[in-house]
Design a protein around this motif. Structure first.
Motif, PDB file in Angstrom:
ATOM      1  N   TYR A 168       6.950 -10.190 -11.749  1.00  0.00           N
ATOM      2  CA  TYR A 168       8.046 -10.896 -11.092  1.00  0.00           C
ATOM      3  C   TYR A 168       8.946  -9.916 -10.328  1.00  0.00           C
ATOM      4  CZ  TYR A 168      12.316 -13.625 -10.515  1.00  0.00           C
ATOM      5  OH  TYR A 168      13.419 -14.239  -9.981  1.00  0.00           O
ATOM      6  N   ARG A 169       9.175  -8.737 -10.877  1.00  0.00           N
ATOM      7  CA  ARG A 169      10.007  -7.743 -10.202  1.00  0.00           C
ATOM      8  C   ARG A 169       9.388  -7.289  -8.888  1.00  0.00           C
ATOM      9  NH1 ARG A 169      10.395  -3.020 -12.001  1.00  0.00           N
ATOM     10  NH2 ARG A 169      12.537  -2.476 -11.390  1.00  0.00           N
ATOM     11  N   LEU A 170       8.067  -7.413  -8.795  1.00  0.00           N
ATOM     12  CA  LEU A 170       7.361  -6.955  -7.595  1.00  0.00           C
ATOM     13  C   LEU A 170       7.110  -8.086  -6.605  1.00  0.00           C
ATOM     14  CD1 LEU A 170       4.744  -4.660  -9.392  1.00  0.00           C
ATOM     15  CD2 LEU A 170       6.673  -3.899  -7.995  1.00  0.00           C
ATOM     16  N   ARG A 171       7.819  -9.191  -6.760  1.00  0.00           N
ATOM     17  CA  ARG A 171       7.549 -10.347  -5.898  1.00  0.00           C
ATOM     18  C   ARG A 171       7.825 -10.035  -4.433  1.00  0.00           C
ATOM     19  NH1 ARG A 171      12.198 -10.778  -8.500  1.00  0.00           N
ATOM     20  NH2 ARG A 171      14.105 -11.570  -7.482  1.00  0.00           N
ATOM     21  N   HIS A 172       8.833  -9.230  -4.129  1.00  0.00           N
ATOM     22  CA  HIS A 172       9.133  -8.922  -2.725  1.00  0.00           C
ATOM     23  C   HIS A 172       8.086  -8.000  -2.103  1.00  0.00           C
ATOM     24  CE1 HIS A 172      12.788 -11.180  -3.017  1.00  0.00           C
ATOM     25  NE2 HIS A 172      13.296 -10.384  -3.939  1.00  0.00           N
ATOM     26  N   PRO A 173       7.681  -6.883  -2.763  1.00  0.00           N
ATOM     27  CA  PRO A 173       6.564  -6.120  -2.196  1.00  0.00           C
ATOM     28  C   PRO A 173       5.282  -6.934  -2.063  1.00  0.00           C
ATOM     29  CG  PRO A 173       7.708  -4.819  -3.861  1.00  0.00           C
ATOM     30  CD  PRO A 173       8.279  -6.201  -3.924  1.00  0.00           C
ATOM     31  N   LEU A 174       5.049  -7.843  -3.013  1.00  0.00           N
ATOM     32  CA  LEU A 174       3.846  -8.666  -2.908  1.00  0.00           C
ATOM     33  C   LEU A 174       3.910  -9.604  -1.715  1.00  0.00           C
ATOM     34  CD1 LEU A 174       3.193  -9.616  -6.645  1.00  0.00           C
ATOM     35  CD2 LEU A 174       1.785  -8.150  -5.198  1.00  0.00           C
ATOM     36  N   ALA A 175       5.131 -10.037  -1.340  1.00  0.00           N
ATOM     37  CA  ALA A 175       5.279 -10.933  -0.196  1.00  0.00           C
ATOM     38  C   ALA A 175       4.867 -10.258   1.107  1.00  0.00           C
ATOM     39  CB  ALA A 175       6.726 -11.426  -0.099  1.00  0.00           C
ATOM     40  N   ASP A 176       4.907  -8.917   1.124  1.00  0.00           N
ATOM     41  CA  ASP A 176       4.487  -8.185   2.315  1.00  0.00           C
ATOM     42  C   ASP A 176       2.974  -8.017   2.400  1.00  0.00           C
ATOM     43  OD1 ASP A 176       7.116  -7.889   3.005  1.00  0.00           O
ATOM     44  OD2 ASP A 176       7.320  -5.878   2.144  1.00  0.00           O
ATOM     45  N   GLN A 177       2.273  -8.377   1.331  1.00  0.00           N
ATOM     46  CA  GLN A 177       0.827  -8.184   1.292  1.00  0.00           C
ATOM     47  C   GLN A 177       0.104  -9.466   1.670  1.00  0.00           C
ATOM     48  OE1 GLN A 177      -0.148  -5.207   0.716  1.00  0.00           O
ATOM     49  NE2 GLN A 177       1.662  -4.286  -0.252  1.00  0.00           N
ATOM     50  N   GLN A 178      -1.108  -9.299   2.156  1.00  0.00           N
ATOM     51  CA  GLN A 178      -2.010 -10.417   2.385  1.00  0.00           C
ATOM     52  C   GLN A 178      -3.255 -10.187   1.536  1.00  0.00           C
ATOM     53  OE1 GLN A 178      -1.853 -13.219   3.954  1.00  0.00           O
ATOM     54  NE2 GLN A 178       0.014 -13.044   5.182  1.00  0.00           N
ATOM     55  N   PRO A 179      -3.589 -11.096   0.646  1.00  0.00           N
ATOM     56  CA  PRO A 179      -4.744 -10.873  -0.236  1.00  0.00           C
ATOM     57  C   PRO A 179      -6.054 -10.956   0.515  1.00  0.00           C
ATOM     58  CG  PRO A 179      -3.936 -13.100  -0.505  1.00  0.00           C
ATOM     59  CD  PRO A 179      -2.958 -12.413   0.407  1.00  0.00           C
ATOM     60  N   ARG A 180      -7.024 -10.260  -0.001  1.00  0.00           N
ATOM     61  CA  ARG A 180      -8.390 -10.363   0.510  1.00  0.00           C
ATOM     62  C   ARG A 180      -9.334  -9.960  -0.608  1.00  0.00           C
ATOM     63  NH1 ARG A 180      -9.202  -6.250   5.289  1.00  0.00           N
ATOM     64  NH2 ARG A 180     -11.273  -7.173   5.145  1.00  0.00           N
ATOM     65  N   VAL A 181     -10.500 -10.564  -0.651  1.00  0.00           N
ATOM     66  CA  VAL A 181     -11.445 -10.245  -1.716  1.00  0.00           C
ATOM     67  C   VAL A 181     -11.941  -8.815  -1.558  1.00  0.00           C
ATOM     68  CG1 VAL A 181     -12.197 -12.605  -2.125  1.00  0.00           C
ATOM     69  CG2 VAL A 181     -13.346 -11.229  -0.371  1.00  0.00           C
ATOM     70  N   GLN A 182     -12.291  -8.204  -2.670  1.00  0.00           N
ATOM     71  CA  GLN A 182     -12.825  -6.842  -2.665  1.00  0.00           C
ATOM     72  C   GLN A 182     -14.168  -6.846  -3.398  1.00  0.00           C
ATOM     73  OE1 GLN A 182     -14.069  -3.956  -1.909  1.00  0.00           O
ATOM     74  NE2 GLN A 182     -11.966  -3.410  -1.327  1.00  0.00           N
ATOM     75  N   PRO A 183     -15.270  -6.985  -2.643  1.00  0.00           N
ATOM     76  CA  PRO A 183     -16.593  -7.050  -3.281  1.00  0.00           C
ATOM     77  C   PRO A 183     -16.922  -5.813  -4.112  1.00  0.00           C
ATOM     78  CG  PRO A 183     -16.715  -7.799  -1.012  1.00  0.00           C
ATOM     79  CD  PRO A 183     -15.357  -7.217  -1.191  1.00  0.00           C
ATOM     80  N   LEU A 184     -16.348  -4.648  -3.766  1.00  0.00           N
ATOM     81  CA  LEU A 184     -16.632  -3.443  -4.545  1.00  0.00           C
ATOM     82  C   LEU A 184     -16.165  -3.574  -5.998  1.00  0.00           C
ATOM     83  CD1 LEU A 184     -15.767  -0.548  -2.045  1.00  0.00           C
ATOM     84  CD2 LEU A 184     -18.037  -1.295  -2.815  1.00  0.00           C
ATOM     85  N   ALA A 185     -15.201  -4.453  -6.230  1.00  0.00           N
ATOM     86  CA  ALA A 185     -14.714  -4.649  -7.600  1.00  0.00           C
ATOM     87  C   ALA A 185     -15.763  -5.306  -8.491  1.00  0.00           C
ATOM     88  CB  ALA A 185     -13.437  -5.484  -7.581  1.00  0.00           C
ATOM     89  N   LEU A 231      -7.932 -10.429  -5.219  1.00  0.00           N
ATOM     90  CA  LEU A 231      -6.786 -10.225  -4.326  1.00  0.00           C
ATOM     91  C   LEU A 231      -6.862  -8.969  -3.486  1.00  0.00           C
ATOM     92  CD1 LEU A 231      -3.914 -11.326  -6.744  1.00  0.00           C
ATOM     93  CD2 LEU A 231      -5.298 -12.723  -5.187  1.00  0.00           C
ATOM     94  N   GLY A 232      -7.768  -8.050  -3.799  1.00  0.00           N
ATOM     95  CA  GLY A 232      -7.988  -6.923  -2.922  1.00  0.00           C
ATOM     96  C   GLY A 232      -7.203  -5.669  -3.277  1.00  0.00           C
ATOM     97  N   ASN A 233      -7.416  -4.624  -2.445  1.00  0.00           N
ATOM     98  CA  ASN A 233      -6.872  -3.299  -2.719  1.00  0.00           C
ATOM     99  C   ASN A 233      -5.357  -3.255  -2.709  1.00  0.00           C
ATOM    100  OD1 ASN A 233      -9.509  -2.525  -2.791  1.00  0.00           O
ATOM    101  ND2 ASN A 233      -9.467  -1.383  -0.865  1.00  0.00           N
ATOM    102  N   ALA A 234      -4.743  -3.777  -1.632  1.00  0.00           N
ATOM    103  CA  ALA A 234      -3.301  -3.635  -1.458  1.00  0.00           C
ATOM    104  C   ALA A 234      -2.534  -4.335  -2.579  1.00  0.00           C
ATOM    105  CB  ALA A 234      -2.879  -4.185  -0.095  1.00  0.00           C
ATOM    106  N   VAL A 235      -2.936  -5.532  -2.933  1.00  0.00           N
ATOM    107  CA  VAL A 235      -2.254  -6.271  -4.001  1.00  0.00           C
ATOM    108  C   VAL A 235      -2.474  -5.586  -5.338  1.00  0.00           C
ATOM    109  CG1 VAL A 235      -2.168  -8.450  -5.260  1.00  0.00           C
ATOM    110  CG2 VAL A 235      -2.383  -8.456  -2.761  1.00  0.00           C
ATOM    111  N   ALA A 236      -3.714  -5.156  -5.608  1.00  0.00           N
ATOM    112  CA  ALA A 236      -4.006  -4.491  -6.879  1.00  0.00           C
ATOM    113  C   ALA A 236      -3.220  -3.191  -7.005  1.00  0.00           C
ATOM    114  CB  ALA A 236      -5.501  -4.229  -7.005  1.00  0.00           C
TER     115      ALA A 236
END
Length: 530
Positions: free
Chosen positions: A73-90, A129-134
């Motif tokens: 919840y504390r990271l909700r603002h940085p997360l708002a700047d991100q756009q999720p995308r799948v990461q097949p390498l995971a 959710l991808g690299n940036a969100v993770a």
């Protein structure tokens, strides 16, 4: 304006649906994988919660999930700047963790299953959710490890440390003390270091709190790591001081104080004061502001514009792409428990041919003798004989055979020791490795019991070879079962009673081992093949 909307239908004025649509899509994928994960590994998660509820050492686990949710919840603002995308390498770590869980399940190692099931949660988040969100959620996801009930292996060394420190501190005070193992005696009374005195519950709780404190108070990784190391060392030292203070309070009060319930009360009050002092000292190096407001968010990320543009292509928002990755991940997650369950349904039959076996040995004659057995439970069958040669030193041989350990009980467990956990009259001392030609050097133990002293050599037999490593036993058993084989294993112990010095019977054990081991291993191979 019409042309803009036609070319980019997600670009809704005011950043409404266009900004949130990827989150809806990827959030749905994460929710689907979360449901599959919860159903597939429900028994493992229930086992973790069960340990929280019945063990004071791990009761802090109930706080970990709420703390993680608060950190997210504390990271909700940085997360708002991100756009999720799948990461097949995971999919690679997801598959690896599922495989690790299967290996732990096939040989019934709780800690392996617990770690694998908990680590699958951040792996699934990364996949969905991808690299940036993770990367933004790196610490909250990593902090989930604190929920794993792990660390009881530290109890014996911490008990030894507590006894060593307490006796040393009492001696430095000028009070005479006599020590025997974990028991020691002062002129005013007797004391004993038990499991509750090890301080492991203080240590685990402090490391969990210290890690959270370091994350919230500091910004540089160096300061965080230093404080985490500090939070590991302080409770160990504090527990030694706590034990010393309790003993001295009891001694100076003539055993009127610190000998009953107040023993625990004084301990907790002292420990709480020490930890509060540690956190207070830590505030002197606190960092209230981030190191750099423009710092990169992590691998694969740059500024906000770069992160947004990184996921505006059709591929990152394609329902088919997200669904494909989510479906593949769901199949991987579900496959592990299904395979382990199928393997555990097999009936490998009884153990036959061991108890009635005989060892045709030259120069050694079977005799009747007072039996002694190592403290290993759950063997499906056992071979126990005594022999003597011309030198006149009787040697005992004990073999405990294990099969279908997931159902009948394991050979390698916390409770299985040479002396046995419930044998209060017996003491066990590890005495290194024995010297023997052409064979794996066995673990050597000196055991003291009622009117008897025993020197014992111990091997484990697994996949047709001898070893002394419990970890190798589990690794070989799990690999064999993973490939469709059995988990057959055996405990092999040679022992002899000695009156004064264990070196007196060492040559007899060596002679017997050289004569009997080839025949004994042949017998075990025959039993395994039946």
């Amino acid at each position: 304006m019409r042309q803009l909307m036609a070319s980019n239908p997600d670009a809704i004025v005011g950043g409404g649906l266009g900004d949130r649509a990827p989150w809806y899509l990827h959030g749905a994928a994460l929710a689907l994988l979360g449901v599959v994960l919860a159903i597939a590994f429900l028994p493992t998660y229930q086992a973790i919660v069960g340990i929280w509820s019945r063990s004071e050492t791990f009761a802090h686990g109930f706080l970990i999930v709420p703390i993680v949710l608060f950190l997210v919840y504390r990271l909700r603002h940085p997360l708002a700047d991100q756009q999720p995308r799948v990461q097949p390498l995971a999919l690679v770590p997801v598959a690896g963790l599922v495989l690790l869980w299967v290996l732990g399940a096939l040989v019934d190692v709780d800690s392996v299953r617990h770690f694998a099931a908990v680590l699958l949660i951040p792996a699934v988040v990364w996949l969905s959710l991808g690299n940036a969100v993770a990367w933004t959620l790196l610490f909250p996801l990593a902090y989930l490890i604190s929920a794993v009930p792990f660390g009881e292996f530290l109890v014996p060394p911490l008990m030894d440390w507590t006894a060593d420190f307490t006796v040393w501190a009492v001696q430095q005070t000028g009070v005479p003390v006599y020590r025997e193992g974990l028991n020691f005696e002062l002129p005013t009374g007797r004391w004993s270091v038990v499991e509750a005195c090890s301080g492991v519950r203080y240590l685990i709780a402090t490391v969990a709190l210290g890690t959270l404190y370091a994350y919230l108070v500091y910004r540089s990784w160096m300061r965080r790591l230093v404080f985490v190391a500090f939070s590991f060392l302080v409770p160990i030292l504090a527990n030694g001081l706590r034990a010393y203070a309790i003993v001295m309070i009891g001694h100076l009060s003539g055993m009127e104080l610190a000998a009953g319930v107040d023993h625990l009360i004084y301990g907790w009050v002292f420990f709480g004061a020490v930890i509060a002092l540690m956190f207070w000292i830590g505030t002197y190096w606190r960092e209230d502001r981030p190191i750099s407001e423009g710092a990169a968010p992590g691998p694969g990320g740059g500024g906000m514009a770069e992160r947004l543009s990184d996921s505006t292509g059709l591929g990152s928002r394609s329902v088919a792409a997200v669904a494909g990755v989510a479906l593949t991940g769901g199949v991987l997650v579900a496959s592990g428990p299904l395979y382990a369950g199928w393997m555990n349904q097999r009936d490998l039959g009884p153990v036959a041919g061991l108890e009635e076996a005989e060892l045709p040995l030259n120069d050694w004659e079977a005799i009747e003798a007072d039996p002694w057995e190592p403290g290993y439970r759950n063997a499906r069958a056992a071979f126990h004989r005594h022999y003597v040669d011309g030198q006149g030193v009787p040697v005992g041989v004990y073999v405990g055979y294990y099969r279908e350990q997931f159902r009948h009980g394991n050979m390698i467990t916390w409770d299985n020791t040479m002396a046995g956990r419930d044998r209060d009259a017996w003491r066990q001392r590890s005495a290194g490795r024995a010297e023997i030609d052409d064979w794996t050097r066995p673990a050597r133990f000196e055991l003291t019991g009622p009117n008897r002293q025993i020197l014992a050599w111990r091997w484990y037999w697994v996949t047709d070879r001898l070893t002394t490593s419990p970890h190798e036993v589990k690794a070989r058993e799990s690999l064999s079962r993973l490939l469709g084989g059995r988990d057959d294993a055996a405990l092999v112990v040679l022992y002899a009673l000695y009156p004064d010095d264990p070196e007196e019977v060492e040559p007899a054990l060596r002679r017997f081992a050289e004569a009997a081991l080839p025949e004994l291993l042949g017998t075990l191979e025959e039993v395994r093949g039946r």
